[in-house]
Design an enzyme around this catalytic site. Structure first.
Site, PDB file in Angstrom:
ATOM      1  N   ASP A   1     -88.099 -52.380 -67.757  1.00  0.00           N
ATOM      2  CA  ASP A   1     -89.358 -52.824 -67.164  1.00  0.00           C
ATOM      3  C   ASP A   1     -89.056 -54.029 -66.274  1.00  0.00           C
ATOM      4  O   ASP A   1     -87.890 -54.374 -66.021  1.00  0.00           O
ATOM      5  CB  ASP A   1     -90.428 -53.092 -68.230  1.00  0.00           C
ATOM      6  CG  ASP A   1     -90.202 -54.378 -69.019  1.00  0.00           C
ATOM      7  OD1 ASP A   1     -89.131 -55.022 -68.851  1.00  0.00           O
ATOM      8  OD2 ASP A   1     -91.083 -54.752 -69.810  1.00  0.00           O
TER       9      ASP A   1
ATOM     10  N   CYS B   1     -85.935 -54.459 -71.778  1.00  0.00           N
ATOM     11  CA  CYS B   1     -87.177 -55.151 -71.443  1.00  0.00           C
ATOM     12  C   CYS B   1     -86.948 -56.640 -71.717  1.00  0.00           C
ATOM     13  O   CYS B   1     -85.804 -57.077 -71.845  1.00  0.00           O
ATOM     14  CB  CYS B   1     -88.382 -54.575 -72.193  1.00  0.00           C
ATOM     15  SG  CYS B   1     -88.348 -54.747 -73.982  1.00  0.00           S
TER      16      CYS B   1
ATOM     17  N   THR C   1     -87.566 -58.570 -74.370  1.00  0.00           N
ATOM     18  CA  THR C   1     -86.962 -58.819 -75.676  1.00  0.00           C
ATOM     19  C   THR C   1     -86.188 -57.622 -76.210  1.00  0.00           C
ATOM     20  O   THR C   1     -85.437 -57.766 -77.181  1.00  0.00           O
ATOM     21  CB  THR C   1     -88.055 -59.137 -76.712  1.00  0.00           C
ATOM     22  OG1 THR C   1     -88.960 -58.018 -76.754  1.00  0.00           O
ATOM     23  CG2 THR C   1     -88.812 -60.405 -76.337  1.00  0.00           C
TER      24      THR C   1
ATOM     25  N   GLY D   1     -90.209 -54.067 -77.505  1.00  0.00           N
ATOM     26  CA  GLY D   1     -91.164 -53.029 -77.103  1.00  0.00           C
ATOM     27  C   GLY D   1     -90.466 -51.723 -76.769  1.00  0.00           C
ATOM     28  O   GLY D   1     -90.916 -50.642 -77.168  1.00  0.00           O
TER      29      GLY D   1
ATOM     30  N   HIS E   1     -72.425 -46.118 -87.953  1.00  0.00           N
ATOM     31  CA  HIS E   1     -73.207 -45.776 -89.146  1.00  0.00           C
ATOM     32  C   HIS E   1     -74.530 -45.090 -88.828  1.00  0.00           C
ATOM     33  O   HIS E   1     -75.046 -44.352 -89.671  1.00  0.00           O
ATOM     34  CB  HIS E   1     -73.501 -47.037 -89.966  1.00  0.00           C
ATOM     35  CG  HIS E   1     -72.307 -47.534 -90.728  1.00  0.00           C
ATOM     36  ND1 HIS E   1     -72.399 -48.475 -91.742  1.00  0.00           N
ATOM     37  CD2 HIS E   1     -70.985 -47.216 -90.627  1.00  0.00           C
ATOM     38  CE1 HIS E   1     -71.192 -48.719 -92.234  1.00  0.00           C
ATOM     39  NE2 HIS E   1     -70.314 -47.977 -91.564  1.00  0.00           N
ATOM     40  N   ASN E   2     -75.097 -45.367 -87.664  1.00  0.00           N
ATOM     41  CA  ASN E   2     -76.451 -44.853 -87.376  1.00  0.00           C
ATOM     42  C   ASN E   2     -76.477 -43.828 -86.245  1.00  0.00           C
ATOM     43  O   ASN E   2     -77.544 -43.294 -85.941  1.00  0.00           O
ATOM     44  CB  ASN E   2     -77.388 -46.010 -87.028  1.00  0.00           C
ATOM     45  CG  ASN E   2     -77.283 -47.161 -87.999  1.00  0.00           C
ATOM     46  OD1 ASN E   2     -76.836 -48.240 -87.640  1.00  0.00           O
ATOM     47  ND2 ASN E   2     -77.644 -46.927 -89.247  1.00  0.00           N
TER      48      ASN E   2
ATOM     49  N   HIS F   1     -72.971 -41.120 -93.710  1.00  0.00           N
ATOM     50  CA  HIS F   1     -73.898 -41.660 -92.714  1.00  0.00           C
ATOM     51  C   HIS F   1     -74.693 -40.542 -92.035  1.00  0.00           C
ATOM     52  O   HIS F   1     -75.850 -40.744 -91.668  1.00  0.00           O
ATOM     53  CB  HIS F   1     -73.129 -42.490 -91.682  1.00  0.00           C
ATOM     54  CG  HIS F   1     -72.377 -43.615 -92.313  1.00  0.00           C
ATOM     55  ND1 HIS F   1     -73.006 -44.648 -92.960  1.00  0.00           N
ATOM     56  CD2 HIS F   1     -71.045 -43.828 -92.441  1.00  0.00           C
ATOM     57  CE1 HIS F   1     -72.102 -45.472 -93.444  1.00  0.00           C
ATOM     58  NE2 HIS F   1     -70.902 -44.998 -93.157  1.00  0.00           N
TER      59      HIS F   1
ATOM     60  N   ARG G   1     -77.492 -39.683 -94.330  1.00  0.00           N
ATOM     61  CA  ARG G   1     -78.539 -40.698 -94.311  1.00  0.00           C
ATOM     62  C   ARG G   1     -79.421 -40.600 -93.067  1.00  0.00           C
ATOM     63  O   ARG G   1     -80.643 -40.722 -93.153  1.00  0.00           O
ATOM     64  CB  ARG G   1     -77.919 -42.102 -94.422  1.00  0.00           C
ATOM     65  CG  ARG G   1     -77.351 -42.339 -95.811  1.00  0.00           C
ATOM     66  CD  ARG G   1     -76.452 -43.549 -95.889  1.00  0.00           C
ATOM     67  NE  ARG G   1     -75.901 -43.669 -97.239  1.00  0.00           N
ATOM     68  CZ  ARG G   1     -74.845 -44.411 -97.542  1.00  0.00           C
ATOM     69  NH1 ARG G   1     -74.230 -45.112 -96.594  1.00  0.00           N
ATOM     70  NH2 ARG G   1     -74.410 -44.478 -98.766  1.00  0.00           N
TER      71      ARG G   1
HETATM   72  C1  RB5 Z   1     -93.163 -57.941 -70.498  1.00  0.00           C
HETATM   73  O1  RB5 Z   1     -93.737 -59.174 -70.194  1.00  0.00           O
HETATM   74  C2  RB5 Z   1     -92.661 -57.947 -71.924  1.00  0.00           C
HETATM   75  O2  RB5 Z   1     -93.706 -57.844 -72.801  1.00  0.00           O
HETATM   76  C3  RB5 Z   1     -91.694 -56.790 -72.121  1.00  0.00           C
HETATM   77  O3  RB5 Z   1     -90.634 -56.906 -71.214  1.00  0.00           O
HETATM   78  C4  RB5 Z   1     -91.042 -56.680 -73.467  1.00  0.00           C
HETATM   79  O4  RB5 Z   1     -90.460 -57.877 -73.863  1.00  0.00           O
HETATM   80  C5  RB5 Z   1     -91.859 -56.089 -74.527  1.00  0.00           C
HETATM   81  O5  RB5 Z   1     -91.425 -55.906 -75.666  1.00  0.00           O
END
Ligand code: RB5
Length: 141
Positions: free
Chosen positions: A8, A65, A67, A70, A98-99, A133, A136
């Site tokens: 994003d 994204c 973090t 999301g 493992h996953n 694994h 699982r």
């Molecule tokens: C966008 O501002 C932010 O919410 C998105 O990039 C992300 O971090 C969502 O999990």
């Protein structure tokens, strides 16, 4: 391998860095966007990348994204996807061994580009161990 890549607006700059790593390593890339830092809804990008992995067009996917949270939540709604949000290399390696993670999620606002590039290299090189694994991960659905 063929890798589906998407981000994003929060992940746009890091996507360009990850794209460079994928090309350096000789992988083919389906770039699912976005192609600018204009605001978008990340679930749409997650769905595009995950559908390519789920239908076999791509062997792996990478989603970025702000973090990575999301993207990982959205990706794991697809039953064919095992998405791993990784902020360090040990977890990245274990997510493969493992996953059998088939999608890597990165946070551009939490993980610097140098570390994100190294996580990408480790994750792409990782091999699934199988055995217990596999039993699982079959229990996921
Ligand atoms: C966008 O501002 C932010 O919410 C998105 O990039 C992300 O971090 C969502 O999990």
């Amino acid at each position: 391998m063929r890798v589906a890549l998407g981000c994003d607006h929060g992940g746009f700059a890091l996507k360009e860095a990850v794209l460079g790593v994928l090309h350096d390593l000789g992988h083919q890339v389906d770039d699912c966007g976005v192609m600018s830092a204009d605001s978008v809804d990340y679930p749409e990008i997650a769905a595009a990348v995950c559908s390519r992995v789920a239908d076999g067009a791509c062997q792996r996917g990478i989603l970025i994204c702000g973090t990575g949270i999301g993207m990982s939540m959205a990706a794991n709604r697809n039953p064919a996807i095992r998405a791993a949000l990784c902020g360090e290399t040990f977890g990245a390696r274990m997510s493969r061994e493992h996953n059998d993670a088939n999608v890597l999620c990165l946070g551009a606002r939490t993980t610097g580009p140098g570390l994100a590039e190294e996580i990408t290299r480790v994750w792409l090189a990782g091999e699934f161990s199988g055995g217990r694994h596999l039993r699982r991960i079959k229990m996921f659905c």
